[in-house]
Every structure is written in structure tokens, then in C-alpha cells.
Design an enzyme around this catalytic site. Structure first.
Site, PDB file in Angstrom:
ATOM      1  N   LEU A  33       0.823  -1.209   0.000  1.00  0.00           N
ATOM      2  CA  LEU A  33       0.000   0.000   0.000  1.00  0.00           C
ATOM      3  C   LEU A  33       0.861   1.265   0.000  1.00  0.00           C
ATOM      4  O   LEU A  33       1.877   1.342   0.683  1.00  0.00           O
ATOM      5  CB  LEU A  33      -0.912  -0.002   1.231  1.00  0.00           C
ATOM      6  CG  LEU A  33      -1.837  -1.222   1.365  1.00  0.00           C
ATOM      7  CD1 LEU A  33      -2.719  -1.081   2.608  1.00  0.00           C
ATOM      8  CD2 LEU A  33      -2.702  -1.425   0.126  1.00  0.00           C
ATOM      9  N   HIS A  34       0.451   2.246  -0.806  1.00  0.00           N
ATOM     10  CA  HIS A  34       1.123   3.552  -0.855  1.00  0.00           C
ATOM     11  C   HIS A  34       0.054   4.636  -0.755  1.00  0.00           C
ATOM     12  O   HIS A  34      -1.134   4.333  -0.550  1.00  0.00           O
ATOM     13  CB  HIS A  34       1.952   3.665  -2.131  1.00  0.00           C
ATOM     14  CG  HIS A  34       1.188   3.346  -3.381  1.00  0.00           C
ATOM     15  ND1 HIS A  34       0.120   4.089  -3.802  1.00  0.00           N
ATOM     16  CD2 HIS A  34       1.319   2.330  -4.276  1.00  0.00           C
ATOM     17  CE1 HIS A  34      -0.362   3.570  -4.923  1.00  0.00           C
ATOM     18  NE2 HIS A  34       0.336   2.493  -5.229  1.00  0.00           N
ATOM     19  N   HIS A  37      -3.269   4.215  -2.502  1.00  0.00           N
ATOM     20  CA  HIS A  37      -4.232   3.352  -1.809  1.00  0.00           C
ATOM     21  C   HIS A  37      -4.850   4.075  -0.613  1.00  0.00           C
ATOM     22  O   HIS A  37      -6.041   3.938  -0.341  1.00  0.00           O
ATOM     23  CB  HIS A  37      -3.548   2.086  -1.293  1.00  0.00           C
ATOM     24  CG  HIS A  37      -2.987   1.196  -2.349  1.00  0.00           C
ATOM     25  ND1 HIS A  37      -1.637   1.037  -2.540  1.00  0.00           N
ATOM     26  CD2 HIS A  37      -3.595   0.409  -3.279  1.00  0.00           C
ATOM     27  CE1 HIS A  37      -1.433   0.184  -3.524  1.00  0.00           C
ATOM     28  NE2 HIS A  37      -2.594  -0.207  -4.003  1.00  0.00           N
ATOM     29  N   GLN A 153      -8.790  -0.701 -16.377  1.00  0.00           N
ATOM     30  CA  GLN A 153      -9.373  -1.590 -15.361  1.00  0.00           C
ATOM     31  C   GLN A 153     -10.699  -1.024 -14.844  1.00  0.00           C
ATOM     32  O   GLN A 153     -11.706  -1.732 -14.734  1.00  0.00           O
ATOM     33  CB  GLN A 153      -8.370  -1.747 -14.210  1.00  0.00           C
ATOM     34  CG  GLN A 153      -8.942  -2.310 -12.925  1.00  0.00           C
ATOM     35  CD  GLN A 153      -7.854  -2.614 -11.904  1.00  0.00           C
ATOM     36  OE1 GLN A 153      -7.066  -3.520 -12.106  1.00  0.00           O
ATOM     37  NE2 GLN A 153      -7.805  -1.889 -10.810  1.00  0.00           N
ATOM     38  N   VAL A 176      -2.873   9.652  -7.338  1.00  0.00           N
ATOM     39  CA  VAL A 176      -1.985  10.409  -6.452  1.00  0.00           C
ATOM     40  C   VAL A 176      -0.589  10.390  -7.080  1.00  0.00           C
ATOM     41  O   VAL A 176      -0.118   9.333  -7.533  1.00  0.00           O
ATOM     42  CB  VAL A 176      -1.949   9.798  -5.036  1.00  0.00           C
ATOM     43  CG1 VAL A 176      -0.967  10.566  -4.142  1.00  0.00           C
ATOM     44  CG2 VAL A 176      -3.349   9.818  -4.417  1.00  0.00           C
TER      45      VAL A 176
HETATM   46  O1  PAF Z   1      -5.698  -2.673  -9.056  1.00  0.00           O
HETATM   47  C1  PAF Z   1      -5.363  -3.686  -8.410  1.00  0.00           C
HETATM   48  O2  PAF Z   1      -4.607  -3.621  -7.442  1.00  0.00           O
HETATM   49  C2  PAF Z   1      -5.890  -5.040  -8.832  1.00  0.00           C
HETATM   50  O3  PAF Z   1      -5.974  -5.158 -10.212  1.00  0.00           O
HETATM   51  C3  PAF Z   1      -7.235  -5.410  -8.162  1.00  0.00           C
HETATM   52  C4  PAF Z   1      -8.337  -4.450  -8.565  1.00  0.00           C
HETATM   53  C5  PAF Z   1      -7.069  -5.390  -6.650  1.00  0.00           C
HETATM   54  C6  PAF Z   1      -7.660  -6.813  -8.583  1.00  0.00           C
HETATM   55  O4  PAF Z   1      -6.731  -7.767  -8.200  1.00  0.00           O
END
Ligand code: PAF
Length: 287
Positions: A33-34, A37, A153, A176
Site C-alpha cells: 500500500l502507498h 491506496h 481496469q 496520487v
Molecule cells: O488494481 C489492483 O490492485 C488489482 O488489479 C485489483 C483491482 C485489486 C484486482 O486484483
């Protein structure tokens, strides 16, 4: 305190406790995590009664074994961040909890995966969409939070929820950036000092495209060429794609007559970086 849960039954039991009127927010992550996130988590914390962060390095979405193997894993540090951000539950399942047997049914993302990362990472978005749909089924959140940095995505997850009538609000959270413009990513830690210095050139290039489009340049190739001139030098980073696409359908556009996303992917050695910006042409036709 943040509860760490690694099985599906225990998670469901924990989430049944607050009662059906509590808004549950899900922040799906692969850990490491950064601050990007943290922005997702903060947004979820403001909007939801219960915040669940999932941490799962999803093997189904990796098209290269070396990328899966060296993807950073740092659960203890991630848990400390979640604790600081007042996350209620961290769901960190093992691969056998998520995929106990052979995976038969997966999500076909159709034309949304034809271009950009989908073109260069075969099967990647099938893996992403499949795990996200599973997490939606496991957590049953009301709201789910995704970063703008992964725009393809995000477009795919939005379309999937619409196509499958999933009643979850998909919330986009702005990218960010480091002070020099580089979009934060768990993979940035793999950059050498020289590559790290050159990497903000990606954002400079995207910003130039954004500026030209906003100023009324309608020629896609001209905008792309002007942007490409600002990319990091080929001696340090190799361009995979620089494309201008529709923000919802992720298809390359021929004319710049509405909002678009300018998207790029580059390689620094064996590290792949992506970034994108939204660009909006000047309003025309107001007579
Ligand atoms: O963006 C991500 O970190 C990944 O693609 C996700 C959405 C957690 C799915 O594994």
C-alpha cells in the site's frame, strides 16, 4: 482496531454483525500500500460505515511469472497502514481460499480489453474482472473504490457491473502523484535512481497532450507526436503504447470531439509503468 481475516466464512460472519443498514465499502488491493491506496481508503472511510480492504496478489491476472514472483508483499506494513486509516477489516486470503479448485468460469471483458494494456497483457483483464467479481460476491459491498491510474481496469469494472446488473456503486478516486508528477505505484520501488529521475517524463508527455487537446488541437497524430517528444529517453525507458481513447469504451479515437483519455505504458528494464490523464476539448457548438 483492524480485524485481519483470511477466510470467506469468517469475513461473512464479521460483515453480518453491523446489520443490513450499514454501508459497506470495499477497497480491493494487491497490497504494498502507498499514498494512492490511502486516498482510496480515506474516501471509503468518509462514505461508509464499515471499510474492508482486501489484500490479495491475484495469480489469475499476471501474464508474466517473474512479475508475479517479484510483486512486493509486505502484509505487516500494510496492516499498520490500515490500522492508522481506521480500516475495519483487512481481508487477506491465501490463493487456495480464493481458488480452491480449477477455475472454470471467468469474465470475458470483450472489446474493452482489445487495446492498451489488454493488447499487451493477454488474459490480464479477464483475471482482474474475475477476481473483482469474486470479491464483490464475497464481501457484498455497497460501494467499491478504484484508482483512476488504472483507467482501463476501471472502465472494465464499470461495464462489468452494468452488464451483470451488480448493485454496487463503483467509485473512481483520482491518481496520487509524487511532487515531480510520477503516478504512485507499487512497482515504482523497482526503478533504478536514473529511471526514477526520468519516469516523470511520462506525466509530462500526457500533460502536453491534455494541454493541446484543451487548446483545440483536433489532430490525434499531431497531439500524440507532441506528447511523445516529452517521454523519457528511449535509452532509459521503452514505450509500449501511447494512445488516445474514449473514456468509457477504451477504443482509439479518430477525431478529438469529446472527452478522451490519453494513456501510456512504458518499460524501465523489466518494470512496467502506466499512467493516463483525462483530456477535454474546448466546448464548441454553443451558438
Ligand atoms: O488494481 C489492483 O490492485 C488489482 O488489479 C485489483 C483491482 C485489486 C484486482 O486484483
Amino acid at each position: 482496531v483492524t480485524a485481519r481475516i483470511d477466510t470467506i466464512p469468517a469475513l461473512r460472519q464479521r460483515l453480518a454483525a453491523p446489520g443490513p443498514s450499514t454501508v459497506i465499502g470495499l477497497v480491493p488491493t494487491m497490497g504494498a500500500l502507498h499514498a494512492g491506496h490511502v486516498r482510496l481508503i480515506e474516501t471509503a472511510r468518509r462514505e461508509c460505515g464499515v471499510v474492508v480492504v482486501s489484500i490479495f496478489v491475484n495469480p489469475l491476472q499476471f501474464d508474466r511469472d517473474d512479475d508475479l514472483r517479484r510483486y512486493p508483499r509486505m502484509l505487516e506494513a500494510d496492516l499498520a497502514i490500515c490500522e492508522d486509516e481506521r480500516v475495519d477489516v483487512v481481508f487477506a486470503p491465501a490463493a487456495r481460499e480464493m481458488y480452491p479448485g480449477k477455475v472454470d468460469c471467468t469474465v470475458d471483458v470483450g472489446h474493452l480489453g482489445d487495446h492498451l494494456c489488454g493488447r499487451f497483457r493477454p488474459g490480464h483483464f479477464r483475471g482482474v474482472a474475475t477476481v473483482v467479481l469474486k470479491l464483490f460476491g464475497i464481501v457484498a459491498p455497497h460501494r467499491a473504490y478504484f484508482g483512476e491510474k488504472d483507467a482501463q481496469q476501471l472502465a472494465i469494472i464499470r461495464k462489468m457491473t452494468a452488464d451483470f446488473n451488480v448493485r454496487i456503486a463503483v467509485v473512481e478516486v483520482a491518481t496520487v502523484r509524487a511532487p515531480d508528477g510520477l503516478a504512485l505505484s507499487s512497482r515504482n520501488r523497482h526503478l533504478s535512481p536514473l529511471e526514477r529521475e526520468a519516469a516523470p517524463g511520462v506525466y509530462r508527455a500526457l500533460s502536453e497532450a491534455q494541454r493541446r487537446i484543451a487548446a483545440g488541437d483536433v489532430d490525434v497524430e499531431e497531439v500524440k507526436a507532441a506528447a511523445a517528444a516529452l517521454l523519457p529517453p528511449a535509452s532509459l525507458m521503452r514505450l509500449e503504447y501511447l494512445e488516445i481513447v474514449g473514456p468509457m469504451d477504451m477504443q482509439p479515437v479518430a477525431v478529438l470531439d469529446g472527452p478522451v483519455r490519453v494513456m501510456a505504458a512504458m518499460w524501465a528494464g523489466s518494470t512496467r509503468l502506466i499512467d493516463n490523464v483525462l483530456a477535454v476539448p474546448p466546448v464548441t457548438g454553443l451558438r
